[in-house]
Structure formats: structure tokens, C-alpha cells
Design an enzyme around this catalytic site. Structure first.
Site, PDB file in Angstrom:
ATOM      1  N   CYS A  79       0.808  -1.224   0.000  1.00 62.88           N
ATOM      2  CA  CYS A  79       0.000   0.000   0.000  1.00 62.88           C
ATOM      3  C   CYS A  79       0.840   1.272   0.000  1.00 62.88           C
ATOM      4  O   CYS A  79       0.301   2.362  -0.241  1.00 62.88           O
ATOM      5  CB  CYS A  79      -0.945  -0.006   1.191  1.00 62.88           C
ATOM      6  SG  CYS A  79      -2.073  -1.412   1.207  1.00 62.88           S
ATOM      7  N   HIS A 119      -8.916   3.578  -2.282  1.00 64.67           N
ATOM      8  CA  HIS A 119      -7.560   3.092  -2.022  1.00 64.67           C
ATOM      9  C   HIS A 119      -7.087   2.141  -3.130  1.00 64.67           C
ATOM     10  O   HIS A 119      -6.980   0.933  -2.918  1.00 64.67           O
ATOM     11  CB  HIS A 119      -7.523   2.395  -0.667  1.00 64.67           C
ATOM     12  CG  HIS A 119      -6.180   1.937  -0.220  1.00 64.67           C
ATOM     13  ND1 HIS A 119      -4.996   2.490  -0.667  1.00 64.67           N
ATOM     14  CD2 HIS A 119      -5.816   0.938   0.657  1.00 64.67           C
ATOM     15  CE1 HIS A 119      -3.971   1.868  -0.089  1.00 64.67           C
ATOM     16  NE2 HIS A 119      -4.449   0.926   0.708  1.00 64.67           N
TER      17      HIS A 119
END
Length: 388
Positions: free
Chosen positions: A76, A336
Site C-alpha cells: 500500500c 484506495h
């Protein structure tokens, strides 16, 4: 920071192909900088789920100039890791103008392991989490970050309603962001009544799988002067850290999700820049779950450890408070797309520093802090400054 760009984020069912999104974001950043792809000397392309040279596939849609294209995958924190590498390249003198792009074409549902025939990079994380909670059927990320939230509740008496208020704030901010996926308001009651994922997390406290892309162009002062580029937005300091043994010590589940490596990266940035947390008025931080936003307030020094709940209750995390956190809506509401997240944060903060964020604009921004983590693990903290 010569230029930034991104495409609107979307649900997987409505997302474009990664190469289309990546090329569009790259062209937007180049246009923002007033440059052609032929001016770029290196490129870093970040993505998590895809085949080995996805970066080339995306950037070949922008141009075929023969420059080095380096693919970056750091979970991430991929987008901010790519930015970290690009900044090092320019700072070292290896290149004068570098393009960074991040993109992700995600599937519906919780993130799951792809390769079943080899050791998972989260094997040690799973062992610690399983020892702690004994629930193997919960999606791994929710187990990690839900456990960290539960740790904060047990240590400091934090209430589940406080995490819900973070989700409400996220939607309130995203309402003014045309790039965000979820812009409709929600109430505390709706957040608490949404499907239970892993106590204290409910569905509306969790970021959604998202498709999207974002990009940035960074250059040296000399290059900026030669090409008529506005030199006023700069990276003042940046740090990247990874896990230490403390991440896997039982007894504090916050450490498993990067609390310590985030704190160390922030402290390095503050030390290098001479800037204190009290000087920061706007932050884009890694709110993959509402629990992690609160934990990150404390890791970044925005409020002392154990006082995150008071920070929320006093409204110090939004407009009119001490520091506006995630004016974009953050991961919870903007979305995201893993490889794009760090560069979307970068774009938002550059717009804030330029004073061009529209209804999201935070007044009088001179400094802006970015926090992006990836389990496995890495934390990147970047301090941007408007210098003129």
C-alpha cells in the site's frame, strides 16, 4: 514538485483498465508541469496487482522515448515509495526530471492472497494476529487493523463511536472532492449499524477496493528555471522506514500495523526539517481503516499518545480545528487503489499548497505532511513546503 495529476477513482465494477488510467494520470501531471514526455529522463511506475512490466504498458501509451522505466511494488506504500526513489534520483543528480505514476486495477471484495504455492509475505503477521485473536476467517487486513483499534480501546478507553466519527468526517471531506468514490454523507449511527467486519470495525470503517491512478513530475531547481516551471512547491524532507523486531512483539497490536515505523519516519522528517508537528495544518495520512487514522494521529505526533479520542471529540482533525486530516476524504472515502494512493495524497497536498483545492482548501497552508504505509512493511512520510 513540477506537476501532479490523477483520474477520478472508481469502484472495480466501473474502473478503466490500468494502462488507460496510468497513462491518463501521467499525461495530466505532464500537462500540469507544462512538459512533454520527451523532457522526462526517468520514470518510476508503482502498482501492486499485475504482471511484471505493467509500468511499461501504462507509459508506452504516453510515449516511446527509451528512458529507464522502473517498476515499484511495495504494497500500500507503493506510490510514495516510487516518489521516494524519484526524489533520490533528482537529489543525487542522476536525473533532472523524473515522472512518477501509480495505478491499480482492483477486483471486488477483500484483499486476499494470490499465490498459494509459496510463503506469504504476511506469514509472520498472520502468526502474531492469530495468536492474539484466534479468528482465521476474517480478512487479514481487517484482523490486523481491527486488532490495533481494539488495543487502543483497551489501553486508553477509546470508544467505538470515536472511530465512527472518523468515517463521518471522511465522507464530509470527500463531498467536495470530484475524484472521490464515496461522497454521500453518513451518520455515526449508520456507520455503527453497518455490517460488522471485525470488532470494532464495521463496513463503513473500512476503505473499499478501488481502481485509479495518480502521477507527479519532480525536477531539479536548474531544470525548473530552464523550463519556466513554478519552483515554489518542494519536498522539504522525506523518510522511509521498515519494520523492526518491535513490530512483532506480542502485547501491543498497534505495532503490527506500523505504528512504530510510522513514528520513526515522522521523527526523522521533523529532525531533518526543523519542523514540529505543531507547525502542520494539513495532513494526508493512511486511513485504510478508521482505527488506523486515530492511531496515526499519535504516531505522527499530531496529538500525544493516548489522546487520539480527545483529538477527534474536540474537532481538531477537521476544518476549524488544529490540523485538517485527509481533506481529500482519505482512503476511506476517496478510495484506495493501492499503487496510486501515495501519489493521490501527493497531488492533494500540492493542490493545497498552491491554494487550488477549491472547496477543500485549508487556509494559509505553507507546510503539508503525507503519511503512507504498506504492511510487510514500509512507512513513507513526506513534508512538502511552499517556499515562495
Amino acid at each position: 514538485m513540477a506537476g501532479v495529476g490523477m483520474v477520478p477513482f472508481s469502484k472495480p465494477s466501473a474502473g478503466a483498465k490500468y494502462e488507460v488510467m496510468g497513462a491518463s494520470a501521467a499525461r495530466a501531471a505532464l500537462q500540469d508541469a507544462g512538459l512533454d514526455y520527451s523532457d522526462v529522463q526517468q520514470a518510476y511506475a508503482g502498482w501492486v496487482y499485475g504482471d511484471s512490466t505493467s509500468g511499461q504498458t501504462a507509459l508506452y501509451g504516453v510515449g516511446l522515448t527509451g528512458i529507464p522505466i522502473i517498476n515499484v511494488n511495495n504494497n500500500c506504500s507503493t506510490g510514495s515509495t516510487a516518489l521516494f526513489l524519484a526524489r533520490q534520483s533528482v537529489e543525487s543528480g542522476a536525473a533532472d526530471c523524473v515522472l512518477v505514476v501509480g495505478f491499480e486495477q482492483m477486483s471486488r471484495g477483500a484483499i486476499a492472497a494470490v499465490w498459494a504455492d509459496r510463503t506469504s509475505p504476511f506469514a509472520v503477521f498472520d502468526t502474531v494476529a492469530q495468536d492474539d485473536d484466534g479468528q482465521e476467517d476474517t480478512p487479514m487486513a481487517a484482523r490486523y487493523f481491527g486488532g490495533a483499534g481494539r488495543e487502543h480501546m483497551e489501553r486508553f478507553g477509546t470508544k467505538k463511536e470515536t472511530f465512527a466519527k472518523i468515517s463521518v468526517k471522511s465522507r464530509h471531506h470527500a463531498a467536495n472532492n470530484p475524484y472521490a468514490v464515496f461522497r454521500d454523507p453518513v451518520t455515526v449511527e449508520q456507520v455503527l449499524e453497518s455490517a460488522r467486519i471485525f470488532d470494532p470495525l464495521t463496513r463503513l470503517m473500512c476503505c473499499p477496493p478501488t481502481c485509479g491512478a495518480a502521477a507527479a513530475v519532480i525536477c531539479s531547481p536548474t531544470f525548473a528555471a530552464a523550463h519556466g516551471i513554478d519552483p515554489s512547491i518542494v519536498i522539504r524532507a522525506q523518510a522511509m522506514t521498515t519494520d523492526t523486531p518491535s513490530s512483532f512483539e506480542t502485547g501491543d497490536r498497534r505495532r503490527l500495523v506500523g505504528f512504530e515505523m510510522s513514528r520513526q519516519a515522522a521523527q526523522q522528517v521533523y529532525a531533518a526539517s526543523g519542523v514540529a508537528p505543531e507547525d502542520i495544518r494539513v495532513v494526508e495520512l493512511h486511513d485504510c481503516f478508521a482505527t488506523n487514522e486515530l492511531i496515526s494521529y499519535e504516531a505522527l505526533g499530531l496529538t500525544p499518545e493516548g489522546t487520539g479520542e480527545r483529538f477527534v471529540e474536540d474537532g481538531d482533525n477537521t476544518y476549524g480545528g488544529r490540523v485538517v486530516t485527509n481533506p481529500s476524504g482519505g482512503l476511506l472515502s476517496k478510495g484506495h487503489p493501492l499503487g496510486a494512493t501515495g501519489l493521490a495524497q501527493c497531488a492533494e497536498l500540492v493542490w493545497q499548497l498552491r491554494g487550488s483545492a477549491g472547496a477543500r482548501q485549508v487556509d494559509g497552508v505553507q507546510l503539508a505532511l503525507q503519511h503512507n504505509i504498506g504492511l510487510g512493511g514500509a512507512a513513507v512520510v513526506t513534508l512538502y513546503e511552499r517556499v515562495s
